[in-house]
Design a protein around this motif. Structure first.
Motif, short mmCIF file in Angstrom:
data_model
loop_
_atom_site.label_atom_id
_atom_site.label_comp_id
_atom_site.label_asym_id
_atom_site.label_seq_id
_atom_site.Cartn_x
_atom_site.Cartn_y
_atom_site.Cartn_z
N UNK A 111 8.52 -3.89 3.90
CA UNK A 111 8.03 -5.01 3.10
C UNK A 111 6.51 -5.05 3.13
N UNK A 112 5.96 -5.73 2.14
CA UNK A 112 4.52 -5.90 1.97
C UNK A 112 4.28 -7.34 1.55
N UNK A 113 3.19 -7.91 1.99
CA UNK A 113 2.79 -9.26 1.60
C UNK A 113 1.47 -9.17 0.86
N UNK A 114 1.43 -9.81 -0.29
CA UNK A 114 0.22 -9.78 -1.12
C UNK A 114 -0.28 -11.21 -1.32
N UNK A 115 -1.53 -11.41 -1.03
CA UNK A 115 -2.17 -12.71 -1.26
C UNK A 115 -3.58 -12.45 -1.76
N UNK A 116 -3.87 -13.03 -2.91
CA UNK A 116 -5.21 -12.84 -3.47
C UNK A 116 -5.50 -11.39 -3.74
N UNK A 117 -6.51 -10.86 -3.06
CA UNK A 117 -6.92 -9.48 -3.27
C UNK A 117 -6.54 -8.57 -2.10
N UNK A 118 -5.63 -9.01 -1.25
CA UNK A 118 -5.26 -8.18 -0.11
C UNK A 118 -3.75 -8.03 -0.01
N UNK A 119 -3.35 -6.90 0.53
CA UNK A 119 -1.95 -6.61 0.76
C UNK A 119 -1.81 -6.16 2.21
N UNK A 120 -0.79 -6.67 2.88
CA UNK A 120 -0.54 -6.30 4.27
C UNK A 120 0.87 -5.75 4.42
N UNK A 121 1.02 -4.82 5.34
CA UNK A 121 2.35 -4.31 5.66
C UNK A 121 3.15 -5.40 6.34
#
Length: 161
Positions: A111-121
């Motif tokens: 899974x990946x989490x995206x908020x604004x201009x960033x994406x995190x594993x």
């Protein structure tokens, strides 16, 4: 698991870190993929029963002989009803035979989490050597219990001279 949820397909295993799961759950009329690691779990929805039907068929179609095989789903869920307010979660779920490891079967979730201009594993759960016979029996039971998709109405074309 909630009492209102039905476990449909399940791959679970235990290692020194704890219990791991990859499961398809029916929650009322919704279909969800649940990935669980010893310290965290998350669910993400399938697009509907046709998506789950494709997963079941992918499990049934796993080749018995070593050959390239991979079937992947892209799933997504927004955390908030208002766009831009909360993170959006994306995930990939893969059923395959690993060509780098003697074509051993595997199930993989990332899974990946995206908020604004960033994406995190997010969470990664990989089931190596899943119990294919059991998963295929579950997939067969699922396919026989699901109503067949409604056929599309015939598409008529009119020829003009």
């Amino acid at each position: 698991m909630d009492a209102n949820q039905d476990l449909i397909l399940d791959c679970q295993w235990h290692d020194p870190q704890g219990d791991w799961h990859l499961s398809v759950i029916r929650n009322g009329s919704a279909w969800e993929l649940r990935a669980a690691a010893p310290v965290h779990s998350e669910t993400i929805p399938f697009d509907g029963p046709d998506d789950v039907r494709r997963l079941a068929q992918a499990l049934l179609d796993l080749p018995a002989e070593p050959e390239p095989y991979e079937f992947e789903w892209h799933l997504a869920r927004g955390e908030d009803a208002r766009p831009g307010d909360g993170p959006t979660m994306f995930a990939t779920f893969t059923v395959g035979l690993d060509p780098a490891d003697d074509h051993r079967p595997y199930l993989a979730y990332q899974s990946y989490y995206h908020r604004g201009h960033s994406t995190a594993l997010g969470l990664e759960v990989i089931c190596e050597d899943p119990p294919i016979d059991r998963l295929q029996a579950q997939a067969h039971a699922l396919l026989t219990s699901l109503p067949q998709p409604r056929p599309l109405p015939p598409h008529h074309t009119r020829r003009t001279p």
